[in-house]
Scaffold this active site. Structure first.
Site, PDB file in Angstrom:
ATOM      1  CE  LYS A 209      -3.658  -0.250   2.296  1.00 30.68           C
ATOM      2  NZ  LYS A 209      -4.330  -0.395   3.452  1.00 30.68           N
ATOM      3  CD  GLU A 215       9.299  -6.620   6.343  1.00 28.66           C
ATOM      4  OE1 GLU A 215       9.402  -7.779   7.390  1.00 28.66           O
ATOM      5  OE2 GLU A 215       8.449  -6.079   6.625  1.00 28.66           O
ATOM      6  N   GLY A 267      -5.473  -4.517   4.966  1.00 26.35           N
ATOM      7  CA  GLY A 267      -4.578  -6.184   4.202  1.00 26.35           C
ATOM      8  C   GLY A 267      -4.776  -7.415   4.334  1.00 26.35           C
ATOM      9  NE  ARG A 268      -5.572  -7.712  10.969  1.00 29.23           N
ATOM     10  CZ  ARG A 268      -5.764  -6.687  11.247  1.00 29.23           C
ATOM     11  NH1 ARG A 268      -4.119  -6.251  10.057  1.00 29.23           N
ATOM     12  NH2 ARG A 268      -6.574  -5.538  12.134  1.00 29.23           N
ATOM     13  CD  GLU A 354      -1.474  -7.937  11.211  1.00 23.39           C
ATOM     14  OE1 GLU A 354      -2.102  -8.083  10.782  1.00 23.39           O
ATOM     15  OE2 GLU A 354      -0.540  -9.092  11.296  1.00 23.39           O
ATOM     16  CG  HIS A 385      -1.578 -39.868  10.479  1.00 22.13           C
ATOM     17  ND1 HIS A 385      -1.663 -41.211  10.990  1.00 22.13           N
ATOM     18  CD2 HIS A 385      -2.870 -40.109  10.406  1.00 22.13           C
ATOM     19  CE1 HIS A 385      -2.489 -42.206  10.549  1.00 22.13           C
ATOM     20  NE2 HIS A 385      -3.313 -40.984   9.831  1.00 22.13           N
ATOM     21  CE  LYS A 500       5.972  -4.611   9.529  1.00 21.44           C
ATOM     22  NZ  LYS A 500       5.075  -3.817   8.647  1.00 21.44           N
TER      23      LYS A 500
END
Length: 540
Positions: A209, A215, A267-268, A354, A385, A500
């Site tokens: 954005k 990153e 974002g999410r 979050e 399993h 950050k």
């Protein structure tokens, strides 16, 4: 005057008292689920979704009290205000209009003078035009070869939801363009992807954005270097999804095209915006993406319009609050009995943890107990399993079991022990929900299972785009409603920023060492000095 936190409300105090009786033997799930009308009373249906919570440790009295709590906190009212553009993200003074990205019922929707529906229609038309042109071969790489692969460069909400939907839809649609996801700044993530692609036929989609995410910008530099090393024109292979007027939206930037995302969609919650729209349209065609939006919209309407007693995401949110704050469960598993839903748990993990992993209300009051719980998961039967030994005999945690009625595979089904693979899958899912609830008496302690372990079953019709949209929207609405009941802002994420900030100072030290090999780290903490010295030595 600040309103009371959830824990201070009489409705919550009543729930806390009611929870005490569930330690009594008559409230063990093996007894509760024997009630004749239990299944009918504790299950709900909607368009292409069914929700069975009859194996939750809950009764009619506690469910009624939970509904009273939802009414007191005005959760559904706030949800409706959210869909109309109210600034429900109060800490950032923003609307939260992910539902506006798939709004088909209203003719007008605005926030801060922005024509939301108009903007979404514009971006979607641009996505449709671009994806159609690329599929038709009118848009090609810089060497004239058609694109066959796209790499999504983004982190967190810029890829998790899209990856979940892509992996699900691959079971029923052959991708026109294959997608890979470069999310981790780890160079080995990049290295693995470069082995899978042909540089000349690969499109890189950078999602940020602000176009400043550390990153993502580091990976962008790596992508640009890779393209130049292969004598490819960066502008012919790079597309951005970013905010208007960000550095990635600069008309003079060396990019093929740019698509807008907006600050009123977090974002999410952004899968139904350009963040998911462009990659999914490239992969499957814009029509499939539209079907996905329609599925999202169906659940959005259900969440807004259904009465509390019939409202699936509200009921799921209330059960989550009951399990965490009244029964004391610290975790919840998401177990889809479908390999196509293999990336659902990581998406829900980020969406939920979050959004709700917070210790203060939206008004800045500390909660008596931090919000949220640990979310984890793995597809069944693999999960059986992997960690179901603990699920049956270790510390208990609620589970969402997710079943798909019709699988994507349409070939001939072989029979083993008289049943097909899909039937075997369902047999295991049903058995696990029953076994967790009932437990098992046995003279040998190692074979004794206490049971009384809660679960819900969520069914969707198939792995079509519409069903996947409904499932995604369900988890979004459930998360948001839980936040509204708790009084938490489910749209900010200041906890993400702390690490950050600290990384910035450490990055500065590394940069200084890169510029001056004699630069020392002796002024830092002993642990930090050890790690950085080891990094530059290249070995332990």
């Amino acid at each position: 005057m600040s309103r009371a936190t959830m824990h201070e409300l009489d409705e919550f105090k009543a729930l806390s008292l009611q929870a005490e009786k569930f330690s009594q033997s008559e409230y063990h799930l093996k007894n509760l689920i024997r009630e004749p009308d239990r299944f009918q009373r504790f299950s709900l249906g909607a368009d292409s979704m069914f929700f069975d919570f009859s194996r939750q440790r809950i009764d009619g009295e506690s469910l009624a009290s939970l509904h009273a709590l939802a009414e007191k906190t005005r959760a559904l009212e706030t949800f409706s205000q959210m869909t109309l553009g109210s600034l429900v993200n109060k800490t950032e003074q923003r609307a939260a209009l992910h539902t506006g990205a798939r709004e088909f019922s209203r003719k007008e929707l605005r926030t801060k003078e922005v024509d939301v529906l108009g903007e979404m229609a514009r971006v979607n038309q641009e996505i449709q035009d671009f994806s159609s042109s690329l599929h038709a071969g009118r848009i090609k790489g810089s060497t004239g070869k058609p694109f066959t692969h796209a790499v999504i460069v983004g982190i967190g909400g810029s890829y998790l939801g899209c990856e979940f939907v892509y992996e699900a839809l691959k079971t029923v649609h052959d991708p026109k363009i294959r997608l890979s996801f470069l999310s981790n700044v780890d160079i080995d993530n990049f290295g693995t992807i470069t082995k899978e692609i042909d540089p000349e036929t690969c499109l890189w989609i950078v999602i940020s954005k602000s176009y400043t995410t550390t990153e993502t910008m580091a990976n962008l530099e790596q992508v640009q270097t890779f393209l130049k090393d292969h004598d490819l024109n960066v502008s012919g292979h790079l597309v951005t999804i970013t905010a208007k007027a960000s550095p990635g939206d600069d008309p003079s930037a060396a990019i093929l095209d740019s698509f807008h995302m907006f600050d009123f969609i977090g974002g999410r919650y952004s899968v139904s915006s350009a963040v998911g729209g462009l990659p999914l349209s490239l992969a499957f065609g814009f029509g499939v993406f539209e079907d996905f939006l329609q599925g999202c919209h169906l659940m959005d309407l259900h969440a807004q319009r259904k009465a509390p007693e019939e409202n699936i995401p509200l009921t799921a949110a209330l059960i989550s609050i009951w399990n965490i704050f009244c029964l004391g469960y610290p975790a919840q598993a998401v177990i889809p009995y479908s390999s196509g839903l293999s990336r659902l748990a990581p998406h829900v993990q980020q969406l939920y943890m979050e959004s709700l992993g917070k210790m203060v209300t939206e008004e800045g009051q500390f909660l008596n107990q931090p919000g949220g719980c640990i979310i984890f998961g793995e597809p069944g039967t693999n999960a059986q399993h992997s960690f179901f030994q603990l699920a049956h005999q270790g510390p208990a945690f609620p589970i969402d079991f997710i079943g798909v009625v019709t699988p994507g595979f349409t070939g001939r089904a072989a029979l083993s022990k008289g049943v097909s693979n899909h039937q075997e899958l369902w047999a295991n899912m049903i058995a696990q929900t029953t076994a967790l609830a009932l437990g098992k008496e046995d003279e040998r302690p190692e074979k004794f299972f206490p049971g009384n372990r809660p679960s819900s079953v969520i069914l969707i019709n198939d792995l079509s785009a519409r069903s996947i949209g409904t499932l995604l929207s369900f988890y979004e609405a459930r998360t948001v409603l839980e936040g509204f009941i708790l009084g938490i802002n489910p749209f900010d994420q200041f906890g993400v920023e702390l690490g950050k900030t600290l990384a910035t100072s450490i990055r500065t030290e590394i940069q200084s060492k890169n510029n001056d090999p004699s630069h020392g780290f002796d002024h830092m903490g002993r642990a930090e000095e050890f790690y950085l010295t080891t990094l530059f030595k290249g070995k332990l």
